[in-house]
Structure formats: C-alpha cells, structure tokens
Write an enzyme that holds these catalytic residues in place. Structure first.
Site, mmCIF file in Angstrom:
data_model
loop_
_atom_site.group_PDB
_atom_site.id
_atom_site.type_symbol
_atom_site.label_atom_id
_atom_site.label_comp_id
_atom_site.label_asym_id
_atom_site.label_seq_id
_atom_site.Cartn_x
_atom_site.Cartn_y
_atom_site.Cartn_z
ATOM 1 N N PRO A 237 0.829 -1.210 0.000
ATOM 2 C CA PRO A 237 0.000 0.000 0.000
ATOM 3 C C PRO A 237 0.862 1.259 0.000
ATOM 4 C CG PRO A 237 -0.717 -1.556 1.699
ATOM 5 C CD PRO A 237 0.593 -2.044 1.188
ATOM 6 N N THR A 240 4.021 2.741 2.824
ATOM 7 C CA THR A 240 4.551 1.687 3.693
ATOM 8 C C THR A 240 6.072 1.634 3.700
ATOM 9 O OG1 THR A 240 4.173 0.146 1.858
ATOM 10 C CG2 THR A 240 2.521 0.224 3.601
ATOM 11 N N GLY A 241 6.732 2.368 2.840
ATOM 12 C CA GLY A 241 8.189 2.436 2.898
ATOM 13 C C GLY A 241 8.900 1.766 1.748
ATOM 14 N N HIS A 459 -27.718 10.190 18.186
ATOM 15 C CA HIS A 459 -27.103 9.343 17.165
ATOM 16 C C HIS A 459 -25.787 8.751 17.679
ATOM 17 C CE1 HIS A 459 -26.420 8.396 12.772
ATOM 18 N NE2 HIS A 459 -25.212 8.195 13.275
ATOM 19 N N GLU A 460 -24.919 9.618 18.223
ATOM 20 C CA GLU A 460 -23.629 9.139 18.737
ATOM 21 C C GLU A 460 -23.825 8.262 19.968
ATOM 22 O OE1 GLU A 460 -20.960 9.449 17.131
ATOM 23 O OE2 GLU A 460 -21.693 10.851 15.629
#
Length: 662
Positions: A237, A240-241, A459-460
């Site tokens: 991805p 990631t290095g 909602h939360e």
C-alpha cells in the site's frame, strides 16, 4: 593535498555561453575602437574652416559623402601657430595614413562645396578638395551576420526547450532526447539512508539486504551453483516504505545505483521510451555490478492489450517490450539487478512478473503494533518530547497507519505543541494529532440548531450503547458532538487488529454501525440523512459477505472477486440476472436484520441511552469512564483485544445538506 583538491573543486566550470560572450565583446570592441571616439581630430565649424582657409592654413579637405562629414588637414606651418596649439599631432591609435586635424559636419554638399571654391578663388589658394566614402569593416560584417545569428540562436533555444533540458548532459540537446534520465546515486554527496533508518519491515528488509550482499560478495552464492536474481518487485500500500527501502539499498550498496520513475520513460516523441530503456541498461552494464531502481513501475508495466480500444500503436507498450527484452532477453545482463516499486501489482503484465525478470516479489505490508513502535522511535529522533512519553501507547493509537502516516502524526504533534507554546511534545499533543489527521479540524464555531444538536447527540449515543453491549463490536472510548471535518459528530473505538474475521464479528460491527440511525428511530420515531457514512459502510460489508467471502447460506460458497484484476475492464457481471436479484435480496436482508437488532438493543437500554445522550449534550465530549459509570463494567473482555486495541474515529453524522445532495 586536501587543500589543493578543495581549491580545484571551487573553480568555475566551463560553459559554452562564454564563447558567445567573448565573440560579442570583441565585435563591440572593434566597432568602438574604430569609431570616432578614439580619433585625435578636433571638431570644428564651417565658419572656422573658412577662416582657416583664408589664412592659408588648410592643406587638404576630404569630403566624406556618405556620412556628411569633412576632414581637414593642416599645413606644417599652420601646426606651429598658436591658434592650433590644442591639436594632437599623433593619433591615439597608430595609422599608416595621414591624420586629419579637424572634422566638421556640413549640411548641403553643393552649398558647402561652392563656399570652399569661392574662398579658394578669392585668395588664390591651392588647397586640395577630395571626395571619398568611409566604411567600417566590422560594422558591415556585424550587420550582415546579425539576422542569421538571431535565427540560429532562437532555433537552438527552441530545440533545448523541446528536449526538456538546459545545458549539456542527457536530454540537454535534441539529439540526446533518447538518453536515460536516471539519477546515479553518489554516496559521497547525496544524503545517505541506511537500513538502520528503516524501522519495521523485517521480512522485506531481510530480502533486500540479501540482494545487496549478492552484489558485494557474489562468490559466496555462485560457488554453490546459484545465480544472482535478476530483479525484485516491492509491492504494498502507499506510504509503507517501498521507496525508503530502495533509498536504504542505495545507501548500503557499494555499487552504482540508478534511480528513476516509471514516468521518466514517457515522452511525446515516438520511440523515446524504448531508447531510454536501452540507454539505461547500457549505462548499468558499463558500471556493473549495478542496481537499477524504477519507482511506480506500473506507469509503463501495465498489462498489454488493455485500454487500447483505438487499435493504434501504444508507445507505452513499446517501452514495456524493450524493458522485457533488456531484463531477460537474448542478451544477458550480468550483475545488473532491477528493483521496482508499485502499489498496483494486479495491473502489471504477466510477462514482467515471471521468474527470470522479477524473481522475487517482496510484499511491504502495513506495520503491526510492534513495528509502529519502531517507526515512532525513528521519527521522534529530531523532535523534543517528554521523557515519560510511552511509545507503546502511541503505537496502539494508530492502527492501520502506514509509516508515512506515523511521520505525519509526529510532525502534526510538534506543530500542535508549538502552537500551544509548549517546550516539549507530550502525550496529549499526539492524541490531538491523531484526531486531526483521521477526523479533520475541529469546527467549534459551526452553527447548529438545538434540534440538530440533540439528534446528533442521540445518534452518537446510539453507536456507543450498541458497541458497548455487543460482544464482537469494538468498544467505544470517546464520543464528541463537536463538528470535525465533514462530520457533525465523531466516535473513537478500540478495534482489534484481526487477520481473519468471522461472520458473527462482521454482524456485530454492522449492528453497532446502524446503532446511530436506530437510536433516532427509538427516541424520535424519525430518521434523518445523518447516517450516510454508516449506510455506506454496512452496505459494503454486507456485499463483501455475500459476493466476496462466501459467508451467505443462500448464495453458498461462491466468490465473484478476481484478485488478478482481469475483470476490472469487463462489461458484464459474472453471474446471471436471477443471481443478481438474489444477491440484492440477501444484502438487504442482512442489513435489515442488524438494524432491527440494533433497535431491540437500544429499546432494552433506552433509559441508559437517554442518560448518555444528555451527558453528551452537556459536556460535548465524553470518554470511556463516563460509559462505565452509566453501563457498568463491560462484560466482554479479551486479552488479545487489549493487546492490539487502539483508537480510531468513525465519522457517523455527516452534514445534512451534503448528504441530501449525495
């Protein structure tokens, strides 16, 4: 000796423009020296000339017809007179001919000539009157050559601009456009990155270190009959290095390292990409053993035959064909290893991926909690932090973060600490940085009506209640109704990092996600557009259960997922219309079942839901401790969850107007 080397290195480099400058200076100089600026003759007027004529001082008058100028030559006796004492007898620049003592500009030639003739007759003079023309050799050459010089200069400038470079070197001229643009890494001048600077990535780092060892000590492997690998492909991805790992190879390897991007082969001219590939490998062969690193190789390595609907000859495919030939064609490349990086390995051509070209595919995955701790240690070196900072705690706060994300967290935390006039970065700064990156910037001044605020709070609170009561749902540790980014409310969970997911875990997560809309239904008996992100999330999860993972009894153990990516350009579904209708029915059935389940859970704990929502309206931000006071200790405890648990944000209530538009 060191001093002499430094002195030589500071000498200015030769530039071809110096030659053009010297020629221009010489031409201007010749013109200047040959002009009247360096003439010894003195300016006079027509009336003074007439006086000199009457006195018998003039020996000869030379009339230059093309410049309307006359030169006056005096007799030797006149030079001894007091009136002419200011005349310089010798010219500034030596000349082989006689030198005029006076010059004057006359008007009309006929009038001037008649006046001189009349004075000669009147005084019976034998003054010689001659006519001539004056020319400047260098000025004539300059005027005749100047148009050609301008045209050639413009042509050279345009050719250099078209080839994408200024001075010499590859690409600097139109004839060098097919040269490779690869940068040769110089370990003495370039910033050196070592494997110590690459935290985590243990498996990938071990594979790459072995490639470096191949080039350093090839006899260790070839003595047993082994062959040095042709190439290694870094897949993973973004962030990631992969490129960092290649920089470490450049820093550690004691061999020439050529670095370039896949887009460097692409050019507007036909055949340039293939020519640059040939030139790149030619340079690498000349300096072998060597390493070539191609970043974002999918720019030229995409599978051939796709997206070529026009039927025309694709320049990118020609470049790929040349790359395939160079890597493992008829001519063998000795001791030249190719490293490449991409996050789209599924679109690469199969011929590029076969053994003999890229012998090794190294997957660079997102770091786990241990690797994230090591990455924090690397990025916190230049940052002033408190000595009591717990790196393991920070690693738990960042699940799913890549190395680039962690670097961004460290930088953002330092900026937040500086903004608050702190001398060192502390734990709270890092928590604020994670919230800022994941959820966006807080918007405390956003205008929200009391009715909307109450809806957001319930909602939360619905998310918090369902996640606290379900076994496999990630428990919530922080809830806020302060707008952040595009969301009007946000919740942070403690999910576990799972390698495999079971159906009951996915169903509990879907139920907790639908808890926000279910709470609106239970409390207000109305629903709103605030659950857009929740519905999007559960729809994707339900579709994955049915069509990807084969977790639905009605559809069976089937998957319509193609990991090779070959069906990404298809125009038909891999199932019939009847199966498509059945898939839609099963997806809707799963979502509705979990929605009703969320309503049942919230109806059972409606009193606690109300208390939680009222406290949220009062404080705007509540934490895990507030939930424990209302609901008591959570019944479901798992040591594995505690080990890998961390905080992430779920933006559950989006802007109502934006959701309506969507």
């Amino acid at each position: 000796m060191a001093k002499d080397n430094n002195t030589n290195s500071k000498k200015p480099k030769f530039n071809s423009w110096w030659i053009y400058g010297i020629i221009a200076v010489l031409l201007i100089g010749f013109q200047y020296f040959s002009s009247e600026n360096f003439s010894s003759a003195k300016k006079t007027t027509t009336s003074e000339l007439q006086d000199y004529l009457r006195n018998g001082d003039v020996d000869k008058i030379l009339i230059i017809t093309n410049t309307n100028q006359a030169k006056v030559f005096l007799t030797n006796e006149a030079l001894e007179k007091e009136v002419h004492k200011d005349i310089v007898s010798k010219p500034i620049i030596p000349s082989s001919g006689s030198v005029a003592q006076y010059t004057l500009d006359y008007g009309d030639l006929a009038i001037f000539q008649n006046e001189i003739t009349a004075i000669k007759k009147e005084n019976n003079l034998d003054t010689v009157v001659e006519f001539g023309k004056e020319s400047n050799f260098f000025a004539d050459i300059l005027i005749s050559l100047l148009p050609f010089v301008i045209i050639i200069g413009i042509w050279i400038y345009l050719m250099r601009r078209m080839s994408g470079g200024g001075g010499g070197g590859a690409g600097g001229q139109i004839f060098n456009i097919g040269k490779s643009k690869a940068k040769l890494f110089d370990e003495k001048t370039d910033t050196r990155t070592s494997f110590k600077d690459v935290a985590g990535l243990e498996g990938a780092k071990e594979e790459v270190e072995e490639i470096v060892e191949f080039l350093r000590n090839p006899d260790k492997y070839t003595s047993l009959g082994g062959k040095i690998p042709k190439g290694a492909l870094l897949v993973g991805p973004p962030g990631t290095g992969k490129t960092l790992l290649a920089k470490a190879v450049a820093g550690e390897a004691k061999v020439p390292f050529f670095s370039l991007s896949g887009s460097d082969f692409v050019e507007m001219f036909v055949g340039v990409g293939a020519s640059r590939v040939r030139d790149l490998f030619k340079q690498a062969k000349d300096k072998s053993p060597a390493i070539i690193f191609i970043d974002e190789i999918d720019a030229i390595g995409r599978a051939r035959g796709k997206n070529n609907f026009t039927g025309s000859n694709d320049e990118r495919e020609n470049t790929l064909n040349q790359l395939l030939t160079e890597m493992d064609g008829f001519g063998t490349n000795t001791n030249v290893i190719v490293l490449a990086a991409t996050n789209r390995a599924d679109v690469l051509d199969k011929a590029l991926m076969r053994a003999g070209r890229f012998d090794r595919q190294i997957y660079v995955d997102l770091p786990d909690i241990r690797e994230r701790k090591e990455i924090f240690e690397v990025h916190l070196r230049p940052i002033k932090t408190l000595e009591t900072l717990d790196l393991e705690f920070l690693a738990r706060q960042t699940p799913g973060f890549s190395g680039a994300d962690i670097a961004n967290v460290c930088n953002e935390a330092a900026l937040i600490a500086a903004r608050n006039e702190k001398k060192a970065v502390d734990k709270q700064d890092f928590l604020d940085a994670v919230d800022r990156i994941v959820g966006g910037l807080e918007k405390k001044n956003k205008i929200i009506t009391p009715g909307e605020k109450k809806t957001i709070a319930y909602h939360e609170a619905g998310h918090a209640t369902t996640s606290w009561m379900l076994e496999h749902a990630a428990p919530l540790v922080k809830v806020t109704i302060v707008p952040r980014g595009q969301s009007l409310g946000a919740a942070w969970y403690l999910p576990e990092e799972r390698l495999i997911v079971r159906p009951e875990q996915m169903l509990d997560e879907m139920c907790a996600t639908l808890g926000g809309r279910a709470a609106e239904k239970v409390i207000f008996n109305k629903i709103s557009t605030g659950a857009l992100s929740d519905l999007e999330k559960v729809t994707k999860q339900a579709r994955a259960m049915v069509t990807v993972y084969g977790l639905n009894d009605e559809i069976g153990n089937l998957t319509y997922y193609d990991s090779s990516g070959q069906d990404s350009y298809g125009f038909s579904k891999p199932y019939s219309e009847e199966t498509a209708r059945k898939i839609d029915e099963e997806i809707s059935k799963i979502i509705e079942e979990q929605y009703q389940r969320a309503i049942e859970v919230l109806t059972e704990h409606k009193d606690k839901l109300t208390v939680l929502a009222e406290r949220l309206l009062e404080k705007e931000v509540i934490f895990k401790e507030d939930l424990e006071k209302i609901f008591g200790e959570r019944l479901f405890t798992d040591e594995d969850k505690k080990l890998e648990s961390t905080i992430i944000e779920d933006t559950t209530v989006n802007n109502t107007q934006e959701d309506t538009n969507k």
